[in-house]
Design a protein around this motif. Sequence first.
Motif, PDB file in Angstrom:
ATOM      1  N   UNK A  55      24.836  10.763 -48.570  1.00  0.00           N
ATOM      2  CA  UNK A  55      24.653  11.269 -47.216  1.00  0.00           C
ATOM      3  C   UNK A  55      25.288  10.434 -46.128  1.00  0.00           C
ATOM      4  N   UNK A  56      25.835   9.270 -46.484  1.00  0.00           N
ATOM      5  CA  UNK A  56      26.446   8.425 -45.454  1.00  0.00           C
ATOM      6  C   UNK A  56      27.947   8.317 -45.646  1.00  0.00           C
ATOM      7  N   UNK A  57      28.653   8.296 -44.524  1.00  0.00           N
ATOM      8  CA  UNK A  57      30.113   8.204 -44.585  1.00  0.00           C
ATOM      9  C   UNK A  57      30.546   6.830 -45.068  1.00  0.00           C
ATOM     10  N   UNK A  58      31.565   6.830 -45.917  1.00  0.00           N
ATOM     11  CA  UNK A  58      32.119   5.566 -46.405  1.00  0.00           C
ATOM     12  C   UNK A  58      33.642   5.652 -46.274  1.00  0.00           C
ATOM     13  N   UNK A  59      34.222   4.772 -45.444  1.00  0.00           N
ATOM     14  CA  UNK A  59      35.683   4.811 -45.307  1.00  0.00           C
ATOM     15  C   UNK A  59      36.371   4.253 -46.549  1.00  0.00           C
ATOM     16  N   UNK A  60      37.551   4.759 -46.844  1.00  0.00           N
ATOM     17  CA  UNK A  60      38.333   4.200 -47.951  1.00  0.00           C
ATOM     18  C   UNK A  60      39.804   4.314 -47.629  1.00  0.00           C
ATOM     19  N   UNK A  61      40.593   3.550 -48.353  1.00  0.00           N
ATOM     20  CA  UNK A  61      42.048   3.616 -48.225  1.00  0.00           C
ATOM     21  C   UNK A  61      42.564   4.571 -49.284  1.00  0.00           C
ATOM     22  N   UNK A  62      43.411   5.524 -48.883  1.00  0.00           N
ATOM     23  CA  UNK A  62      43.981   6.485 -49.845  1.00  0.00           C
ATOM     24  C   UNK A  62      44.593   5.736 -51.013  1.00  0.00           C
ATOM     25  N   UNK A  63      44.258   6.167 -52.226  1.00  0.00           N
ATOM     26  CA  UNK A  63      44.762   5.499 -53.423  1.00  0.00           C
ATOM     27  C   UNK A  63      43.674   4.719 -54.136  1.00  0.00           C
TER      28      UNK A  63
ATOM     29  N   UNK B  74      41.549   6.037 -41.191  1.00  0.00           N
ATOM     30  CA  UNK B  74      41.042   5.833 -42.554  1.00  0.00           C
ATOM     31  C   UNK B  74      40.267   7.062 -43.014  1.00  0.00           C
ATOM     32  N   UNK B  75      40.408   7.442 -44.265  1.00  0.00           N
ATOM     33  CA  UNK B  75      39.709   8.602 -44.801  1.00  0.00           C
ATOM     34  C   UNK B  75      38.278   8.225 -45.163  1.00  0.00           C
ATOM     35  N   UNK B  76      37.461   9.250 -45.381  1.00  0.00           N
ATOM     36  CA  UNK B  76      36.041   8.981 -45.683  1.00  0.00           C
ATOM     37  C   UNK B  76      35.560   9.839 -46.841  1.00  0.00           C
ATOM     38  N   UNK B  77      34.663   9.250 -47.644  1.00  0.00           N
ATOM     39  CA  UNK B  77      33.868  10.030 -48.583  1.00  0.00           C
ATOM     40  C   UNK B  77      32.414   9.939 -48.118  1.00  0.00           C
ATOM     41  N   UNK B  78      31.558  10.762 -48.697  1.00  0.00           N
ATOM     42  CA  UNK B  78      30.146  10.756 -48.306  1.00  0.00           C
ATOM     43  C   UNK B  78      29.333  10.270 -49.498  1.00  0.00           C
ATOM     44  N   UNK B  79      28.680   9.123 -49.337  1.00  0.00           N
ATOM     45  CA  UNK B  79      27.900   8.532 -50.424  1.00  0.00           C
ATOM     46  C   UNK B  79      26.419   8.598 -50.065  1.00  0.00           C
TER      47      UNK B  79
END
Lengths: 472, 84
Positions: free
Chosen positions: B8-16, B1-6
């Motif tokens: 300062x904390x990592x947040x996984x998300x599904x592409x799309x 699963x990909x991640x963004x940083x919100x």
Amino acid sequence: MSEPADLLVVGAGPAGMAAAATALAGGLRVVLVDSGAAVGGQYWRHPPAHARAAIPTDDLHHGLRGYRALCEALSAGRAAGRLELRLAHHVWSAVREDDGFAIHVVDRRRAPQETAGVLRAPKLLVATGAYDRQLPFPGWDLPGVLTVGGLQALLKGGGVAAGSRVALGGTGPFLLPVAAALASRGVEVVAVCEAAHPSAWLRHPGPLLRNPRTWAEGAGYATALARRRVRFRPRTAITGAEGGDRVTAVRIASLRPDGSPRPGTERHVEVDAVGVGWGFAPQLDLLVPLGCALTDSADGNAVVVVGGGQRTTVPGLYAAGETCGVGGAALAVGEGRLAAESVLADSGAAPAPGPKRLAGVRSAVARHRAFARALALAHPIPPAWSSWLTDETVVCRCEEVTAGAIRTARAEGGADDHRQVKQLTRAGMGWCQGRMCGPAVHCLTAGQRGYEPAERLVATPVTLGALADLDP
Amino acid sequence: MSEIVVDGESLPFTEGQTVAAALVAAGRVAWRTTRVGRRPRGVFCGIGVCFDCLLTIDGAGGQRACLVPARPGMTVTTEEGDDE
């Protein structure tokens, strides 16, 4: 596409897709612009193409065969070099020029970066759809309270349910597919509060009987909801939401025929999300500044005046779908086709070849319009809805203007429409420019007159940096 | 699963998914504070009309979380009532 375009289509929902496909079939060069990541609009909202396997949403859709046929027609148009598809492009202004129209766009394919541009063609077709119409109630600004369309968009676009225990409220048939979609993803839908009573349909049975497919779709949702034990509660409303950092409960009341709550019927129901919607408001932001004549629709909205061929009162400008009156996807597809046939005729091109003759499309459009009118009359905004409000209830979410302030502006400031209320209170002056609170402020001040939205010269915010980079 | 940083904390998300969908999937429905009442706000209309879901993405303020697709490594900062 290297040659100049014959037609600009703004909006790639059912109306815009059908319009573009028909214009392509007639031999025109088309530019189709949409703010979304995929074609389909709100009705056929899909995740972007590369994410379809990871986010399956096919089971949430209706009429996918029609959608796929239109997608194929658009793909063929691209392959032939006659369709330029501009996704993730936001149109912030449309203007008339000497020899046609120019639309000003912001390319947000690499958002938050944005690039401004201008697209031109002799003819412009606007199919920008609609968004949920809202009525405020105490607590509607709590996190976890969404529009029903917002709940559906998160599901169809991202595969995400915004809660695990959800109450839906408002009026209109759209509540049913959203309830069914949530239930299909394991969400407990604790109540569907429909302000109207199904018996309202009996006053206009003709259009219902002449649209058996729509009737069957409604019956299908009713069966699906019954199977999942979702309670459909006619003539009730969500009259309040409670919670701190997030909604934790709603108040549900039975309604009198005028829409005021019946004393003693209020119940508390625990939820972690809420969906509300009172029909739809057409997205007229591009059409109003272009000078199109508007008229009142049976649902209380201002809509664009179009003739039988979807021509607006501005030469060379066509409209299709919800901007001409909210009526659903089947009507939008028919109107899109008719609009493009008018473009072909006005451009001196031959009619588009196709399996369905134009007369058949015209009669289907007339049938769907009659159905939409019956629907609007059966699902009105309850006249006494404002009795749910307290003076502290926020009406304008952006500027946090309360019902009390708006009532004062009317009683003491003499304000009798949303424009005057805006000058006195800032309601409608914030980020959304009155798109959310406009109909409600109108109801609170202008009584029975039809709602005409404010003229918005910039339809979506655009950075000065992007404009500065624009070639003159 | 990909991640963004919100924040300062990592947040996984599904592409799309959009940034809003990623936040809601993680159980967050609010990420902004209003100027006047200091009230929490997040996603409301979900289709780019209401502007309640504003946040800062890769340093650019005033972004609608419901419109911007999440991309791996994207940095998201939630705003504190300074949405003018």
